[in-house]
Design a protein around this motif. Structure first.
Motif, PDB file in Angstrom:
ATOM      1  N   GLU A 135      77.845  72.990   6.093  1.00  0.00           N
ATOM      2  CA  GLU A 135      78.225  74.382   6.344  1.00  0.00           C
ATOM      3  C   GLU A 135      77.094  75.047   7.134  1.00  0.00           C
ATOM      4  N   ASN A 136      77.452  75.773   8.181  1.00  0.00           N
ATOM      5  CA  ASN A 136      76.421  76.425   8.980  1.00  0.00           C
ATOM      6  C   ASN A 136      76.649  77.925   9.124  1.00  0.00           C
ATOM      7  N   SER A 137      77.398  78.495   8.215  1.00  0.00           N
ATOM      8  CA  SER A 137      77.658  79.923   8.227  1.00  0.00           C
ATOM      9  C   SER A 137      77.575  80.449   6.803  1.00  0.00           C
ATOM     10  N   TYR A 138      77.053  81.634   6.661  1.00  0.00           N
ATOM     11  CA  TYR A 138      77.002  82.230   5.325  1.00  0.00           C
ATOM     12  C   TYR A 138      78.255  83.039   5.026  1.00  0.00           C
ATOM     13  N   VAL A 156      83.335  68.607 -11.047  1.00  0.00           N
ATOM     14  CA  VAL A 156      82.575  68.143  -9.888  1.00  0.00           C
ATOM     15  C   VAL A 156      81.183  68.759  -9.961  1.00  0.00           C
ATOM     16  N   LYS A 157      80.163  67.910  -9.826  1.00  0.00           N
ATOM     17  CA  LYS A 157      78.793  68.416  -9.805  1.00  0.00           C
ATOM     18  C   LYS A 157      78.452  68.768  -8.370  1.00  0.00           C
ATOM     19  N   VAL A 158      78.186  70.048  -8.131  1.00  0.00           N
ATOM     20  CA  VAL A 158      77.913  70.539  -6.774  1.00  0.00           C
ATOM     21  C   VAL A 158      76.448  70.913  -6.651  1.00  0.00           C
ATOM     22  N   GLU A 159      75.851  70.467  -5.564  1.00  0.00           N
ATOM     23  CA  GLU A 159      74.484  70.856  -5.238  1.00  0.00           C
ATOM     24  C   GLU A 159      74.463  71.370  -3.811  1.00  0.00           C
ATOM     25  N   VAL A 160      73.716  72.444  -3.618  1.00  0.00           N
ATOM     26  CA  VAL A 160      73.499  72.979  -2.280  1.00  0.00           C
ATOM     27  C   VAL A 160      72.133  72.469  -1.841  1.00  0.00           C
ATOM     28  N   VAL A 161      72.116  71.749  -0.712  1.00  0.00           N
ATOM     29  CA  VAL A 161      70.908  71.087  -0.235  1.00  0.00           C
ATOM     30  C   VAL A 161      70.575  71.595   1.158  1.00  0.00           C
ATOM     31  N   HIS A 162      69.308  71.906   1.381  1.00  0.00           N
ATOM     32  CA  HIS A 162      68.861  72.326   2.708  1.00  0.00           C
ATOM     33  C   HIS A 162      68.773  71.091   3.618  1.00  0.00           C
ATOM     34  N   PRO A 163      69.096  71.227   4.896  1.00  0.00           N
ATOM     35  CA  PRO A 163      69.075  70.063   5.799  1.00  0.00           C
ATOM     36  C   PRO A 163      67.740  69.308   5.817  1.00  0.00           C
ATOM     37  N   VAL A 180      75.510  70.840   2.468  1.00  0.00           N
ATOM     38  CA  VAL A 180      74.299  70.989   3.268  1.00  0.00           C
ATOM     39  C   VAL A 180      74.385  72.352   3.933  1.00  0.00           C
ATOM     40  N   TYR A 181      73.419  73.187   3.596  1.00  0.00           N
ATOM     41  CA  TYR A 181      73.468  74.614   3.933  1.00  0.00           C
ATOM     42  C   TYR A 181      72.096  75.028   4.453  1.00  0.00           C
TER      43      TYR A 181
END
Length: 107
Positions: A34-37, A84-91, A62-63
């Motif tokens: 994802e590349n938009s907030y 579902v285990k969700v993680e937000v990860v920086h590139p 990937v945010y």
């Protein structure tokens, strides 16, 4: 370790997952970029639904922004219900995080 990556995996219901990590037929990790907030909470929820419906238990989003889109969010409750285990990860962290994740899964 026996893993393979598939770019733009077509799901059984016609959606697409940006990058899927598989081990044989076992679905290990769905990764969405994802590349938009804008509407990010809803986008993460949609990504979690896609991952769940196709049999993934882990989803990484990937945010590139430093904000925490799921912090104190109503979306977290729905994703938890999906299992579902969700993680937000920086590139910048994806490579190291992926290596660690796959090493743990391989054991």
């Amino acid at each position: 370790m026996g893993f393979r990556a598939i770019k733009e995996l077509s799901t059984k219901d016609g959606a697409r997952i940006d990058l899927a990590i598989l081990r044989g037929d076992e679905k290990i990790l769905a990764i969405e970029f994802e590349n938009s907030y804008k509407w990010i909470k809803q986008r993460i929820l949609y990504n979690a639904i896609k991952a769940h419906r196709d049999g993934f238990k882990h989803l990484w989003v990937v945010y590139p922004f430093r904000g925490r889109p799921l912090r104190n969010s109503w979306v977290t409750e729905y994703i938890t219900e999906l299992g579902v285990k969700v993680e937000v990860v920086h590139p910048k962290e994806v490579e190291d995080e992926l290596r660690t994740f796959l090493t743990v899964i391989a054991k």
